[in-house]
Design a protein around this motif. Structure first.
Motif, PDB file in Angstrom:
ATOM      1  N   GLY A 198      18.658  22.601 -42.945  1.00 41.00           N
ATOM      2  CA  GLY A 198      17.095  22.316 -43.039  1.00 41.00           C
ATOM      3  C   GLY A 198      16.585  23.146 -41.943  1.00 41.00           C
ATOM      4  O   GLY A 198      17.021  23.618 -41.012  1.00 41.00           O
ATOM      5  N   SER A 199      15.330  23.214 -42.195  1.00 45.32           N
ATOM      6  CA  SER A 199      14.140  23.804 -41.072  1.00 45.32           C
ATOM      7  C   SER A 199      14.202  23.190 -39.736  1.00 45.32           C
ATOM      8  O   SER A 199      13.705  23.764 -39.005  1.00 45.32           O
ATOM      9  N   GLN A 200      14.631  21.828 -39.591  1.00 46.51           N
ATOM     10  CA  GLN A 200      14.742  21.442 -38.317  1.00 46.51           C
ATOM     11  C   GLN A 200      15.634  22.020 -37.522  1.00 46.51           C
ATOM     12  O   GLN A 200      15.295  22.092 -36.227  1.00 46.51           O
ATOM     13  N   TYR A 201      16.486  22.896 -38.037  1.00 43.35           N
ATOM     14  CA  TYR A 201      17.423  23.614 -36.990  1.00 43.35           C
ATOM     15  C   TYR A 201      16.770  25.034 -36.642  1.00 43.35           C
ATOM     16  O   TYR A 201      17.396  25.758 -36.162  1.00 43.35           O
ATOM     17  N   ALA A 202      15.480  25.070 -36.844  1.00 41.92           N
ATOM     18  CA  ALA A 202      14.563  26.249 -36.148  1.00 41.92           C
ATOM     19  C   ALA A 202      14.008  25.664 -35.157  1.00 41.92           C
ATOM     20  O   ALA A 202      13.970  26.093 -34.051  1.00 41.92           O
ATOM     21  N   TRP A 203      12.939  24.422 -35.246  1.00 40.00           N
ATOM     22  CA  TRP A 203      12.548  24.002 -34.154  1.00 40.00           C
ATOM     23  C   TRP A 203      13.394  23.035 -33.067  1.00 40.00           C
ATOM     24  O   TRP A 203      12.775  22.903 -32.017  1.00 40.00           O
ATOM     25  N   LEU A 204      14.437  22.374 -33.401  1.00 39.79           N
ATOM     26  CA  LEU A 204      15.101  21.586 -32.422  1.00 39.79           C
ATOM     27  C   LEU A 204      15.686  22.468 -31.418  1.00 39.79           C
ATOM     28  O   LEU A 204      15.507  22.338 -30.338  1.00 39.79           O
ATOM     29  N   PRO A 205      16.597  23.527 -31.796  1.00 38.50           N
ATOM     30  CA  PRO A 205      16.970  24.320 -30.490  1.00 38.50           C
ATOM     31  C   PRO A 205      15.985  25.054 -30.037  1.00 38.50           C
ATOM     32  O   PRO A 205      15.961  25.097 -28.687  1.00 38.50           O
ATOM     33  N   SER A 206      15.014  25.487 -30.595  1.00 35.73           N
ATOM     34  CA  SER A 206      13.767  26.007 -29.855  1.00 35.73           C
ATOM     35  C   SER A 206      13.090  24.967 -29.035  1.00 35.73           C
ATOM     36  O   SER A 206      12.870  25.414 -27.798  1.00 35.73           O
ATOM     37  N   PHE A 207      12.896  23.898 -29.135  1.00 37.51           N
ATOM     38  CA  PHE A 207      12.149  22.751 -28.357  1.00 37.51           C
ATOM     39  C   PHE A 207      13.205  22.564 -27.121  1.00 37.51           C
ATOM     40  O   PHE A 207      12.836  22.643 -25.895  1.00 37.51           O
ATOM     41  N   CYS A 208      14.534  22.578 -27.341  1.00 42.22           N
ATOM     42  CA  CYS A 208      15.594  22.218 -26.227  1.00 42.22           C
ATOM     43  C   CYS A 208      15.486  23.608 -25.428  1.00 42.22           C
ATOM     44  O   CYS A 208      15.377  23.467 -24.004  1.00 42.22           O
ATOM     45  N   LYS A 209      15.398  24.585 -25.899  1.00 47.88           N
ATOM     46  CA  LYS A 209      15.361  25.755 -25.178  1.00 47.88           C
ATOM     47  C   LYS A 209      14.233  26.134 -24.119  1.00 47.88           C
ATOM     48  O   LYS A 209      14.190  26.143 -23.023  1.00 47.88           O
ATOM     49  N   HIS A 210      13.163  26.008 -24.726  1.00 50.99           N
ATOM     50  CA  HIS A 210      11.761  26.216 -24.142  1.00 50.99           C
ATOM     51  C   HIS A 210      11.479  24.764 -23.143  1.00 50.99           C
ATOM     52  O   HIS A 210      10.493  25.122 -22.582  1.00 50.99           O
ATOM     53  N   ASN A 211      12.232  23.808 -23.145  1.00 50.38           N
ATOM     54  CA  ASN A 211      12.078  22.654 -22.576  1.00 50.38           C
ATOM     55  C   ASN A 211      13.396  22.503 -21.289  1.00 50.38           C
ATOM     56  O   ASN A 211      13.039  21.241 -20.644  1.00 50.38           O
ATOM     57  N   ALA A 212      13.993  23.449 -21.262  1.00 49.61           N
ATOM     58  CA  ALA A 212      15.177  23.450 -20.267  1.00 49.61           C
ATOM     59  C   ALA A 212      16.139  22.172 -20.620  1.00 49.61           C
ATOM     60  O   ALA A 212      16.651  21.702 -19.562  1.00 49.61           O
ATOM     61  N   ILE A 213      16.302  21.754 -21.931  1.00 43.29           N
ATOM     62  CA  ILE A 213      17.055  20.487 -22.186  1.00 43.29           C
ATOM     63  C   ILE A 213      18.408  21.017 -22.510  1.00 43.29           C
ATOM     64  O   ILE A 213      18.778  21.821 -23.604  1.00 43.29           O
TER      65      ILE A 213
END
Length: 271
Positions: free
Chosen positions: A103-118
């Motif tokens: 699903g498309s959530q696997y575009a924004w989930l890792p990006s969210f973590c990466k750019h929020n240092a999670i």
């Protein structure tokens, strides 16, 4: 009492079956502090229900298990619209989708973590989940200091699309399926809380629709009782008549898009 040396766990919580079960494990078994994250998708009709469900479950936990008042942190809500696009992650997702659709959530989930240092955001990926099958050959297991198994993508596979996409996550439910979660929750006395969870993306008059992806997974993975009987009938016909046509149509659309890209006129002087 909760000791102060327990590490905080970042958990992607949706108010759904899998992530709520993990929340209960962390709070009631391991007694570790948890910071829940919820990424709000404004295009999803179930967003309000999911947020309300999490509030209701959180209130129930604090009232029934007072020790969780100091463990369960406020939900951190972010909008999918605000997630920064990431070329590396987008490329990894495209590569994986050539082999398996996720699903498309696997575009924004890792990006969210990466750019929020999670680092090591916990995801409720479980047995029978396509992502579990995808990640399994690359998984590395270890003992976490807080007393549970820790499963990540092994850095030895850093050159793969799987590592680039899933390096920001841990997978605590990697060896259990939905029915197994049901059994364990019942054994722990958590069934009433689990019945408070929500899963449908496109509810019909406030009840599960039976045909969205989470409804289909819920039925196919052994928890059909959670979908109303009338919607299970609709789901039966959808799964046997409409759904088999979706994958061929998706391939046709992808082929047409690729053809359009290939036929675009080139700028003068470009070979």
């Amino acid at each position: 009492m909760q000791s102060n040396d327990k590490s905080n766990v970042n958990l992607l919580w949706t108010g759904g079956w899998d992530s709520t079960f993990r929340l209960l494990q962390l709070l009631l078994q391991h007694r570790v502090p948890v910071t829940p994250y919820y990424l709000e998708d404004p295009t999803r009709p179930s967003t309000r229900i999911e947020l309300d469900t999490m509030v209701r479950i959180g209130d129930h936990l604090r009232a029934t298990y007072p020790h969780t008042r100091g463990l369960l942190q406020p939900i951190r809500v972010a909008s999918v619209r605000d997630v920064v696009e990431d070329d590396e992650i987008d490329a990894a997702l495209r590569e994986i989708r050539r082999r398996m659709y996720i699903g498309s959530q696997y575009a924004w989930l890792p990006s969210f973590c990466k750019h929020n240092a999670i680092d090591a955001m916990e995801l409720g990926v479980h047995v029978d989940d396509k992502v579990q099958a995808l990640v399994r050959p690359y998984a590395l297991e270890s003992d976490h200091p807080d007393g549970y198994r820790h499963i990540r993508v092994d850095p030895l596979h850093a050159g793969t699309a799987e590592y680039r996409l899933f390096r920001y996550f841990s997978f605590p439910l990697f060896h259990i399926d939905k029915v197994g979660i049901d059994r364990q929750a019942d054994a722990e006395g958590w069934s009433a809380i689990m019945d408070m969870t929500w899963f449908c993306h496109t509810p019909v008059r406030g009840r599960p629709c039976g045909i969205c992806a989470p409804c289909l997974y819920t039925i196919e993975e052994g928890l059909a009782r959670r979908v109303p009987v009338s919607r299970r009938v609709v789901s039966f016909f959808y799964r046997h008549l409409a759904l088999p046509l979706k994958a061929p149509l998706r391939r046709v659309r992808a082929s047409l898009r690729a053809g359009r890209r290939g036929s675009r006129p080139r700028a003068p002087g470009v070979p």
